[in-house]
Design a protein around this motif. Structure first.
Motif, mmCIF file in Angstrom:
data_model
loop_
_atom_site.group_PDB
_atom_site.id
_atom_site.type_symbol
_atom_site.label_atom_id
_atom_site.label_comp_id
_atom_site.label_asym_id
_atom_site.label_seq_id
_atom_site.Cartn_x
_atom_site.Cartn_y
_atom_site.Cartn_z
ATOM 1 N N GLU A 249 -7.219 22.311 -45.106
ATOM 2 C CA GLU A 249 -6.431 22.976 -44.068
ATOM 3 C C GLU A 249 -5.626 24.150 -44.606
ATOM 4 N N ALA A 250 -5.775 24.465 -45.885
ATOM 5 C CA ALA A 250 -4.954 25.508 -46.504
ATOM 6 C C ALA A 250 -5.701 26.836 -46.515
ATOM 7 N N PRO A 251 -5.246 27.829 -45.748
ATOM 8 C CA PRO A 251 -5.901 29.143 -45.783
ATOM 9 C C PRO A 251 -5.698 29.813 -47.131
ATOM 10 N N HIS A 252 -6.721 30.489 -47.588
ATOM 11 C CA HIS A 252 -6.676 31.113 -48.909
ATOM 12 C C HIS A 252 -5.526 32.114 -48.993
ATOM 13 N N GLY A 253 -4.708 31.958 -50.023
ATOM 14 C CA GLY A 253 -3.594 32.863 -50.243
ATOM 15 C C GLY A 253 -2.349 32.540 -49.450
ATOM 16 N N MET B 231 2.497 5.815 -49.713
ATOM 17 C CA MET B 231 2.988 6.908 -50.534
ATOM 18 C C MET B 231 1.952 8.022 -50.484
ATOM 19 N N ARG B 232 2.306 9.138 -51.057
ATOM 20 C CA ARG B 232 1.342 10.219 -51.262
ATOM 21 C C ARG B 232 1.601 10.813 -52.633
ATOM 22 N N THR B 233 0.574 10.902 -53.434
ATOM 23 C CA THR B 233 0.706 11.441 -54.779
ATOM 24 C C THR B 233 0.346 12.925 -54.789
ATOM 25 N N LEU B 234 0.662 13.579 -55.889
ATOM 26 C CA LEU B 234 0.351 15.003 -56.021
ATOM 27 C C LEU B 234 -1.149 15.252 -55.931
ATOM 28 N N SER B 235 -1.926 14.429 -56.616
ATOM 29 C CA SER B 235 -3.378 14.641 -56.605
ATOM 30 C C SER B 235 -3.967 14.350 -55.231
ATOM 31 N N ALA B 236 -3.498 13.274 -54.581
ATOM 32 C CA ALA B 236 -3.994 12.955 -53.241
ATOM 33 C C ALA B 236 -3.586 14.027 -52.242
ATOM 34 N N ASN B 237 -2.407 14.602 -52.423
ATOM 35 C CA ASN B 237 -1.956 15.655 -51.517
ATOM 36 C C ASN B 237 -2.865 16.876 -51.602
ATOM 37 N N ILE B 238 -3.300 17.214 -52.802
ATOM 38 C CA ILE B 238 -4.221 18.342 -52.958
ATOM 39 C C ILE B 238 -5.526 18.061 -52.222
ATOM 40 N N THR C 112 0.879 30.080 -47.884
ATOM 41 C CA THR C 112 1.944 29.332 -48.557
ATOM 42 C C THR C 112 1.485 27.933 -48.936
ATOM 43 N N LEU C 113 0.801 27.244 -48.024
ATOM 44 C CA LEU C 113 0.320 25.896 -48.332
ATOM 45 C C LEU C 113 -0.678 25.930 -49.480
ATOM 46 N N TYR C 114 -1.554 26.907 -49.476
ATOM 47 C CA TYR C 114 -2.548 27.055 -50.547
ATOM 48 C C TYR C 114 -1.860 27.167 -51.904
ATOM 49 N N ARG C 115 -0.849 28.007 -51.978
ATOM 50 C CA ARG C 115 -0.149 28.195 -53.251
ATOM 51 C C ARG C 115 0.737 26.990 -53.580
ATOM 52 N N ALA C 116 1.261 26.322 -52.547
ATOM 53 C CA ALA C 116 2.058 25.119 -52.795
ATOM 54 C C ALA C 116 1.200 24.014 -53.414
ATOM 55 N N LEU C 117 -0.075 23.958 -53.037
ATOM 56 C CA LEU C 117 -0.972 22.982 -53.659
ATOM 57 C C LEU C 117 -1.202 23.317 -55.130
ATOM 58 N N PHE C 118 -1.249 24.602 -55.450
ATOM 59 C CA PHE C 118 -1.336 24.987 -56.858
ATOM 60 C C PHE C 118 -0.055 24.605 -57.601
ATOM 61 N N LEU C 119 1.069 24.666 -56.908
ATOM 62 C CA LEU C 119 2.312 24.205 -57.527
ATOM 63 C C LEU C 119 2.213 22.718 -57.856
ATOM 64 N N GLY C 120 1.632 21.929 -56.943
ATOM 65 C CA GLY C 120 1.412 20.517 -57.236
ATOM 66 C C GLY C 120 0.505 20.324 -58.438
ATOM 67 N N ALA C 121 -0.538 21.163 -58.538
ATOM 68 C CA ALA C 121 -1.426 21.082 -59.702
ATOM 69 C C ALA C 121 -0.676 21.428 -60.986
ATOM 70 N N MET C 122 0.205 22.423 -60.911
ATOM 71 C CA MET C 122 0.991 22.782 -62.085
ATOM 72 C C MET C 122 1.918 21.641 -62.500
#
Length: 740
Positions: free
Chosen positions: A697-701, A684-691, A703-713
């Motif tokens: 690998e997520a460039p600042h600003g 499995m992969r959890t939200l915290s592990a995904n972050i 889509t992936l970078y912001r999607a990780l913030f969505l996981g944090a939210m």
């Protein structure tokens, strides 16, 4: 007579008390403000993911008032070109005079074209039956003042001998693989297909004839003369659309065979089933089609489960246009495409089937183009004027449906929830559904709490109510030390020791899971049936010493039964038997490993808080219950546990929060595969592990970078919701038992 001043509080004490009161209030408010600030910061990071594209006009460029055959633009969106029907290619800079390049001799017209924006090449079909390959030769130069200058030197680099000389070509399509080029032309109602070897001329050397490997007239394979032909960029298939709304797919089979592959009518359900426009999406796996009535559909290649071969099928329905599209362009950066139907243009994203921007203009759109960097749009009107529009759409692949809905991705056999943020090709579709991550988080938490809650609660009840104080002073500090073990150490042990052990001895582990509780119940029942004179030989609080040998024997027997049971019931290999019997996979690093190790991490927290809650129950309640004739077990379960239920619930919620937010154990002890099943032997992969996994690998600003913030939210909201519900229930329990 006593001095009354001796009973007054010292002024310094009052000052300290006031200071600490204010300090605590300020500290509490600061914590609330900090939590709220974190929430606002995360919210501001994810809001751009749900915003539409912004398009604004920036200028106009006047081109020739002639019939256009092709419109294209360089990677930077600064030097678009227009191919006129007289064979002249016009370069249109933003400022200054443009330039023209004559590609055809006088008297010969350009009647068809196929523009490859990714390679910046152009194939032209002429009125005399010739097919020419043109390299646009774009180049950029950085000037001394930091400005960039774009130049182009279009040149004919190859001529292809195909079709019937002298007859005008009305359709041309080229597919360029790594070894050869497949060319198809539509001429006098016939379709000719040829394969050419990639030689010096075809790769950009001096103009010359490209060497033909084979050539065929494939018209007989089509049900009717086509109006439009396409060849995919791999040179593997030819797509022909006729006036009746039929599409026929031909496949290159072998070195010189073209065979019938598939027929279909994309708009067979409409009153007018004709095709207004058809073209490939970036990657040439999907077809973007519109009907005369404006319906917009996407058909993609996928493996048909009944035929066991790749077929085109409808994968998406997009909002309709007012009429069929007369101009089309796709991005070479993502799965966006631009349609125009006269006085309206619509920018759409294929993966999520969303409209990114749609706007009406006061001129008739004849052709469209999108810059290579996906930051400019060009609209050509009927007077040869090229309208330049700035495009700001940094996150086209995002949106509510992309994150929370089922999406039919290219190559898939149906809509699915999937997370895969990167791929090996430029035309890869990012898969950003957070549903598998939410399921993985709940899955890991469920298995961890399934192990931790019963063990921790029963251990805390026994320690608080039945264990002698001489042993208790050792047990509780030991559990608190266990709680301090770093997660990375537990994850390391889970990955390198526990996972291989569980993989090899699953039946033995299952026997232990069943055998130990049964042995405990059996011993308890046996102990309760013993005569009093035997039980009295062991002082109260020392009974567990008699159970330890029983537990050791039960553990040994359960472990020893693992191999015989595996041989008898599972063919000697449980790992091979499980996929065959259930159809589910068996991974070494799976949810069972996470359940054991994450449960081990949660047990000390639960135990400590529950034991404190039980110990804080007034002793008078226990004494009263025992005095009325209740046993110690009845007193514990009917008096002590209900009274401490608010604290027990708080402990469970804190343990739940610990399990939900756990990162290192999940990262190291699972395969980190975002799957959507509750199979205990799958990863499995959890939200915290995904972050943790994706952040490097997520460039600042991006889509992936912001999607990780969505996981944090989502983690923030999950824990907030759980804690809020727990607090409401805790207050209810406190009110219920406060008079006890």
């Amino acid at each position: 007579m006593p001095d009354p001043d001796r009973f007054q509080t010292a002024r310094s004490t009052l000052l300290v008390d006031r200071f600490m009161t204010s300090f605590i209030k300020v500290g509490g408010l600061a914590i609330i403000a900090a939590v709220f600030g974190i929430f606002v910061f995360i919210l501001l990071e994810i809001l751009p993911l749900f915003q539409q594209a912004q398009v604004r006009p920036t200028g106009e460029r006047q081109g020739p008032q002639v019939e256009s055959v092709a419109l294209g633009v360089d990677e930077w969106g600064e030097l678009p070109f227009l191919l006129a029907s007289d064979g002249t290619l016009h370069l249109l800079p933003a400022s200054g005079a443009g330039s023209t390049v004559r590609l055809l001799p006088d008297g010969e017209q350009a009647t068809a074209s196929d523009y490859d924006q990714e390679e910046q090449s152009l194939v032209i079909g002429t009125s005399l039956g010739r097919v020419l390959s043109v390299d646009l030769n774009y180049s950029s130069e950085l000037l001394a003042d930091g400005a960039r200058r774009i130049a182009a030197k279009p040149a004919v680099i190859a001529e292809y001998a195909i079709g019937e000389p002298g007859k005008p070509i009305v359709g041309v399509a080229l597919g360029d693989s790594s070894e050869a080029k497949m060319l198809a032309v539509l001429q006098d109602g016939k379709v000719h297909a040829s394969m050419f070897e990639i030689g010096l001329a075809a790769l950009g050397g001096s103009a010359g004839k490209a060497e033909k490997l084979w050539s065929k007239d494939v018209t007989a394979l089509l049900p009717a003369p086509p109006e439009r032909i396409l060849v995919d960029d791999r040179g593997e298939s030819l797509v022909a659309a006729d006036s009746q709304g039929r599409i026929t797919v031909l496949q290159v089979d072998g070195e010189d065979m073209v065979v019938f592959q598939q027929p279909f009518k994309p708009f067979a359900d409409l009153v007018d089933p004709r095709i207004a426009s058809i073209d490939f999406l970036f990657g040439d796996v999907s077809l973007v089609l519109t009907a005369p009535s404006g319906e917009n559909r996407i058909f993609s290649l996928f493996i048909d489960p009944t035929l066991q071969k790749r077929q085109y099928g409808k994968t998406k329905d997009l909002p309709p246009l007012k009429a069929g599209a007369n101009a089309y362009a796709h991005s070479v950066r993502n799965k966006s495409f631009l349609l125009a139907d006269g006085h309206e243009a619509s920018l759409r994203f294929a993966t999520a089937a969303t409209v990114r921007w749609q706007g009406a203009v006061d001129y008739d759109i004849r052709d469209v183009a999108i810059s290579g960097k996906y930051d400019r749009i060009f609209l050509l009107d009927e007077f040869g004027k090229l309208h330049d529009l700035a495009l700001n759409d940094p996150h086209p692949e995002s949106g509510f449906r992309a994150f929370f809905g089922k999406v039919w991705y290219e190559g898939g056999d149906g809509p699915e929830y999937s997370w895969q943020s990167s791929g090996s090709t430029d035309d890869f579709e990012p898969k950003l559904s957070v549903i598998p991550l939410i399921v993985g988080t709940l899955k890991g938490t469920f298995y961890a709490m399934l192990l931790a809650v019963p063990i921790a609660l029963l251990a805390a009840i026994y320690t608080a109510e039945f264990m002698r104080p001489a042993f208790k002073i050792w047990v509780k500090p030991t559990m608190e030390v266990m709680a301090s073990l770093p997660s990375v150490v537990l994850g390391f042990l889970a990955a390198l020791w526990l996972a291989p052990l569980l993989e090899d001895r699953v039946p033995a582990i299952l026997c232990c899971i069943v055998g130990l509780p049964l042995s405990a119940l059996g011993f308890g029942l046996f102990w309760s049936r013993l005569p009093d004179h035997i039980r009295s030989r062991i002082r109260p609080g020392y009974e567990f010493l008699a159970f330890l040998p029983v537990m050791a024997i039960a553990l040994y027997i359960s472990w020893s039964l693992g191999r015989p049971i595996e041989a008898l019931l599972f063919g000697g290999d449980f790992r091979a038997w499980w996929p065959q019997a259930t159809g589910a996979s068996f991974e070494q690093r799976n949810s069972l490993v996470v359940g054991f190790m994450m449960g081990f991490a949660v047990i000390p927290i639960l135990f400590t808080i529950v034991e404190d809650a039980l110990s804080n129950v007034p002793a008078a309640l226990r004494s009263g219950s025992l005095a009325l004739g209740a046993s110690r077990w009845q007193t514990a379960m009917r008096i002590v546990v209900p009274t401490a239920s608010a604290g027990i619930l708080s402990a469970i919620m804190i343990g739940l929060g610990r399990a939900v937010g756990e990162t290192m154990i999940v990262v190291m002890a699972t395969g980190n595969t975002p799957v959507m099943d509750m199979n205990i032997f799958n990863g499995m992969r959890t939200l915290s592990a995904n972050i943790a996994v994706e952040l490097p690998e997520a460039p600042h600003g991006g889509t992936l970078y912001r999607a990780l913030f969505l996981g944090a939210m989502l983690l923030f909201l999950m824990t907030f919701l759980v804690n809020t519900c727990a607090e409401v229930l805790r207050q209810h329990l406190r009110e219920k038992y406060k008079t006890v």
